[in-house]
Design a protein around this motif. Structure first.
Motif, PDB file in Angstrom:
ATOM      1  N   ILE A   1       0.671  -1.360  -0.235  1.00  0.00           N
ATOM      2  CA  ILE A   1      -0.232  -0.289  -0.323  1.00  0.00           C
ATOM      3  C   ILE A   1       0.659   1.332   0.497  1.00  0.00           C
ATOM      4  N   LEU A   2       1.938   0.879   0.554  1.00  0.00           N
ATOM      5  CA  LEU A   2       2.776   1.557   1.201  1.00  0.00           C
ATOM      6  C   LEU A   2       3.626   3.130  -0.058  1.00  0.00           C
ATOM      7  N   ASP A   3       4.051   1.934  -0.984  1.00  0.00           N
ATOM      8  CA  ASP A   3       4.418   1.595  -2.733  1.00  0.00           C
ATOM      9  C   ASP A   3       4.017   2.495  -3.672  1.00  0.00           C
ATOM     10  N   GLU A   4       2.054   1.949  -3.647  1.00  0.00           N
ATOM     11  CA  GLU A   4       1.481   2.621  -4.115  1.00  0.00           C
ATOM     12  C   GLU A   4       1.398   4.018  -3.868  1.00  0.00           C
ATOM     13  N   CYS A   5       1.346   4.435  -2.310  1.00  0.00           N
ATOM     14  CA  CYS A   5       1.845   5.875  -2.500  1.00  0.00           C
ATOM     15  C   CYS A   5       2.127   6.590  -2.988  1.00  0.00           C
ATOM     16  N   ARG A   6       3.193   6.192  -3.052  1.00  0.00           N
ATOM     17  CA  ARG A   6       4.534   6.385  -3.454  1.00  0.00           C
ATOM     18  C   ARG A   6       4.287   7.464  -4.362  1.00  0.00           C
ATOM     19  N   ASP A   7       3.665   6.199  -5.344  1.00  0.00           N
ATOM     20  CA  ASP A   7       3.591   6.676  -7.258  1.00  0.00           C
ATOM     21  C   ASP A   7       1.932   7.444  -6.904  1.00  0.00           C
ATOM     22  N   MET A   8       1.155   7.415  -6.680  1.00  0.00           N
ATOM     23  CA  MET A   8       0.120   8.317  -6.930  1.00  0.00           C
ATOM     24  C   MET A   8       0.721   9.701  -6.444  1.00  0.00           C
ATOM     25  N   PHE A   9       1.492  10.030  -5.493  1.00  0.00           N
ATOM     26  CA  PHE A   9       1.919  10.770  -4.627  1.00  0.00           C
ATOM     27  C   PHE A   9       3.205  11.460  -5.864  1.00  0.00           C
ATOM     28  N   ALA A  10       4.129  10.546  -6.579  1.00  0.00           N
ATOM     29  CA  ALA A  10       4.791  11.295  -7.119  1.00  0.00           C
ATOM     30  C   ALA A  10       4.071  11.383  -8.863  1.00  0.00           C
ATOM     31  N   VAL A  11       2.882  11.148  -8.401  1.00  0.00           N
ATOM     32  CA  VAL A  11       2.575  12.180  -9.985  1.00  0.00           C
ATOM     33  C   VAL A  11       2.149  13.544  -8.946  1.00  0.00           C
ATOM     34  N   TYR A  12       1.437  13.960  -8.274  1.00  0.00           N
ATOM     35  CA  TYR A  12       1.117  15.471  -7.353  1.00  0.00           C
ATOM     36  C   TYR A  12       2.399  16.072  -8.411  1.00  0.00           C
ATOM     37  N   GLU A  13       3.135  15.045  -7.406  1.00  0.00           N
ATOM     38  CA  GLU A  13       4.842  15.889  -7.078  1.00  0.00           C
ATOM     39  C   GLU A  13       5.513  16.445  -8.490  1.00  0.00           C
TER      40      GLU A  13
END
Length: 353
Positions: free
Chosen positions: A167-179
């Motif tokens: 789940i945390l890896d998924e969070c990292r990938d989604m947040f990278a789109v925003y950043e």
């Protein structure tokens, strides 16, 4: 992102599909009976239709029966990047059928031979969404029944080595789109980033390995629960099942980012723990839960990060130039989740022990 919209020609093809003999035979449609198809619900990756048709009386004549209703589900893609998404959902429903708490699987066709998308037919469960104030005890029993249903061969299910880190890896990938987007607010990113670090530290500290893997839903919002007239609870929408930790299901169901999305309800840690006690009592010796409350608290916090990082990614999608908004309610919720006030409350939630 697929909208799950059917153009008119596709809808006509779907009606033609429901008249094919192999489909009618699989559903038990009497000869000469008309199959009715009505819009039911639509998501990003699926569109659902309500099917109804007459059934045979004992004398062989056909007559309408009000409760002879099924759901036809058209699949447009896979959040799990599966080649056989619709078959995966069917297999999960088949495995859970003995629980009596999920739609009965009736038919599946992922061949795309007669229709360009995968087709699943399952029982229709009438009722209303879960009310967090009055249905929790029955929901705990339903989840206990689902999680304790034996799955003799779970090899078809996706299994993560460490579900919480997945789940945390998924969070990292989604947040990278925003950043990476021009729409990124540096102040918002600066609030989310340290919470993600904290969430990973909490996940890394978990050492309990005494729990038992079960078939979990992973997306338990209140609209995925159906409460019938008698108060019995079932769970629908098995798009992303996993062979995983039961604490993940409760963590997603009870997390503030989940409950607040549709209902504006925020559950405290104490209320989540009360539900966990009801669930554990209903499960009894059927499930080996290990140090359940310890894992549940961490899953609650990690799920919050999943919710807010998904919102950050969706915010980019919803604000792309020239893009027509699909849902004003969703847009307002995305804005709310990324607001300073919500992030303040989330920080408090993440730092609680």
């Amino acid at each position: 992102m697929h909208t799950g919209r059917l153009i008119m020609s596709d809808l006509e093809k779907l009606k033609e599909y429901t008249e094919r003999q192999f489909f009618r035979d699989a559903l038990g449609v009497p000869e000469g009976a008309q199959v009715e198809l009505k819009d039911l619900a639509q998501g990003e990756y699926h569109r659902n239709f309500l099917i109804s048709f007459p059934t045979k009386y004992g004398n062989g004549s056909a007559a309408p029966v009000p409760d002879r209703k099924l759901v036809l589900r058209v699949n447009y893609g896979s959040q799990m990047h599966l080649l056989h998404q619709i078959e995966y959902e069917y297999q999960a429903l088949k495995a859970l059928e003995p629980s009596g708490r999920t739609p009965r699987p009736v038919f599946v066709d992922g061949s795309r031979k007669y229709f360009p998308q995968g087709i699943l037919v399952m029982g229709f469960l009438p009722g209303r969404p879960l009310d967090y104030d009055r249905d929790m005890a029955e929901a705990a029993k339903a989840l206990a029944d689902i999680h304790s249903t034996p799955v003799p061969d779970p090899s078809f299910l996706v299994t993560g080595e460490s579900p919480i880190h997945d789940i945390l890896d998924e969070c990292r990938d989604m947040f990278a789109v925003y950043e990476a987007s021009e729409l990124c607010d540096p102040r918002t990113a600066a609030r989310i980033r340290p919470m993600m670090v904290l969430a990973r530290r909490k996940a890394d500290s978990l050492t309990d390995r005494s729990w038992q893997r079960v078939l979990i839903n992973t997306e338990l919002n209140n609209h995925n629960f159906i409460v019938d007239e008698s108060g019995d609870v079932s769970v629908i929408d098995w798009e992303k099942p996993l062979w995983g930790d039961p604490a993940q299901d409760l963590g997603h169901m009870l997390a503030p980012t989940t409950t607040y999305w549709k209902t504006d309800k925020i559950l405290t840690f104490e209320e989540a723990a009360q539900f966990a006690d009801q669930y554990a009592e209903a499960a009894g010796s059927r499930i080996r839960l290990g140090r359940f409350l310890e894992r549940l608290r961490t899953f609650l916090q990690v799920t919050c990060m999943r919710g807010v990082t998904w919102c950050s990614m969706a915010w980019v999608e919803y604000n792309r130039p020239g893009r027509e908004l699909r849902n004003e309610y969703t847009y307002k919720k995305l804005k709310s989740y990324l607001s300073p006030d919500f992030l303040d409350a989330l920080e408090d939630y993440m730092r609680s022990e």
